[in-house]
Design a protein around this motif. Structure first.
Motif, PDB file in Angstrom:
ATOM      1  N   GLY A 100      35.953  42.744 -11.515  1.00 15.47           N
ATOM      2  CA  GLY A 100      34.708  42.929 -10.949  1.00 15.47           C
ATOM      3  C   GLY A 100      34.441  42.268  -9.481  1.00 15.47           C
ATOM      4  N   THR A 101      35.060  41.553  -9.096  1.00 17.32           N
ATOM      5  CA  THR A 101      35.302  41.336  -7.485  1.00 17.32           C
ATOM      6  C   THR A 101      36.082  42.204  -6.919  1.00 17.32           C
ATOM      7  OG1 THR A 101      35.435  38.839  -8.081  1.00 17.32           O
ATOM      8  CG2 THR A 101      36.152  39.302  -5.962  1.00 17.32           C
ATOM      9  N   ALA A 102      37.103  42.675  -7.109  1.00 16.51           N
ATOM     10  CA  ALA A 102      37.970  43.739  -6.662  1.00 16.51           C
ATOM     11  C   ALA A 102      37.036  44.950  -6.504  1.00 16.51           C
ATOM     12  CB  ALA A 102      39.230  44.002  -7.414  1.00 16.51           C
ATOM     13  N   ALA A 103      36.393  45.244  -7.427  1.00 14.90           N
ATOM     14  CA  ALA A 103      35.314  46.645  -7.313  1.00 14.90           C
ATOM     15  C   ALA A 103      34.330  46.371  -6.246  1.00 14.90           C
ATOM     16  CB  ALA A 103      34.692  46.783  -8.731  1.00 14.90           C
ATOM     17  N   ARG A 104      33.971  45.172  -6.270  1.00  8.02           N
ATOM     18  CA  ARG A 104      33.033  45.055  -4.935  1.00  8.02           C
ATOM     19  C   ARG A 104      33.466  44.926  -3.665  1.00  8.02           C
ATOM     20  NH1 ARG A 104      27.412  43.962  -5.906  1.00  8.02           N
ATOM     21  NH2 ARG A 104      27.667  42.350  -4.181  1.00  8.02           N
ATOM     22  N   ILE A 105      34.771  44.323  -3.674  1.00  7.56           N
ATOM     23  CA  ILE A 105      35.475  44.330  -2.437  1.00  7.56           C
ATOM     24  C   ILE A 105      35.871  45.829  -2.071  1.00  7.56           C
ATOM     25  CG2 ILE A 105      37.555  43.544  -1.211  1.00  7.56           C
ATOM     26  CD1 ILE A 105      37.624  40.993  -2.678  1.00  7.56           C
ATOM     27  N   GLY A 106      36.339  46.427  -2.891  1.00  3.50           N
ATOM     28  CA  GLY A 106      36.840  47.912  -2.477  1.00  3.50           C
ATOM     29  C   GLY A 106      35.641  48.702  -2.162  1.00  3.50           C
ATOM     30  N   ARG A 107      34.521  48.516  -2.384  1.00  2.00           N
ATOM     31  CA  ARG A 107      33.302  49.379  -2.064  1.00  2.00           C
ATOM     32  C   ARG A 107      32.986  49.144  -0.284  1.00  2.00           C
ATOM     33  NH1 ARG A 107      29.179  47.767  -6.322  1.00  2.00           N
ATOM     34  NH2 ARG A 107      30.321  47.910  -8.102  1.00  2.00           N
ATOM     35  N   VAL A 108      33.551  48.160   0.028  1.00  2.00           N
ATOM     36  CA  VAL A 108      33.254  47.891   1.702  1.00  2.00           C
ATOM     37  C   VAL A 108      33.437  49.199   2.484  1.00  2.00           C
ATOM     38  CG1 VAL A 108      33.539  46.555   3.433  1.00  2.00           C
ATOM     39  CG2 VAL A 108      33.406  45.449   1.114  1.00  2.00           C
TER      40      VAL A 108
END
Length: 108
Positions: A100-108
């Motif tokens: 979940g954290t990786a998905a949020r970071i990847g959206r930047v």
């Protein structure tokens, strides 16, 4: 009309998007490795691995450290079910939070 732009410089500044992808991949990999140790310990315990073996001791120590906060949440009479639940829950949580954290970071 042909493109006359020079080839891109390999040492040029990379945009932050590339950095965000790398950070996301790093977070995801750490979560996967943590869950991997927990699942490996569950398998070793269920299969009755020799706890005197150095490798088994190492995996048990790492899994115990990673799941220390979740120990004895479930107190079952069956030892194998207790190990499955007390080490499986942290594995699922690490995967969910890490991905979940990786998905949020990847959206930047």
């Amino acid at each position: 009309m042909s493109n006359t732009d020079p080839l891109p410089n390999p040492h040029a500044y990379r945009p932050p998007r590339d950095t965000a992808r790398r950070a996301a991949l790093t977070v995801q990999t750490i979560a996967d490795v943590a869950a991997g140790f927990l699942v490996l310990w569950i398998l070793l315990d269920l299969l009755g691995a020799n706890e005197g073996n150095v490798f088994v001791e190492f995996v048990h120590a790492v899994a115990g450290w990673l799941a220390g906060w979740a120990q004895d949440i479930f107190t079952m009479d069956t030892e194998s079910l207790r190990v499955l639940l007390n080490y499986g829950l942290p594995a699922v949580i690490y995967l969910a939070i890490g991905h979940g954290t990786a998905a949020r970071i990847g959206r930047v």
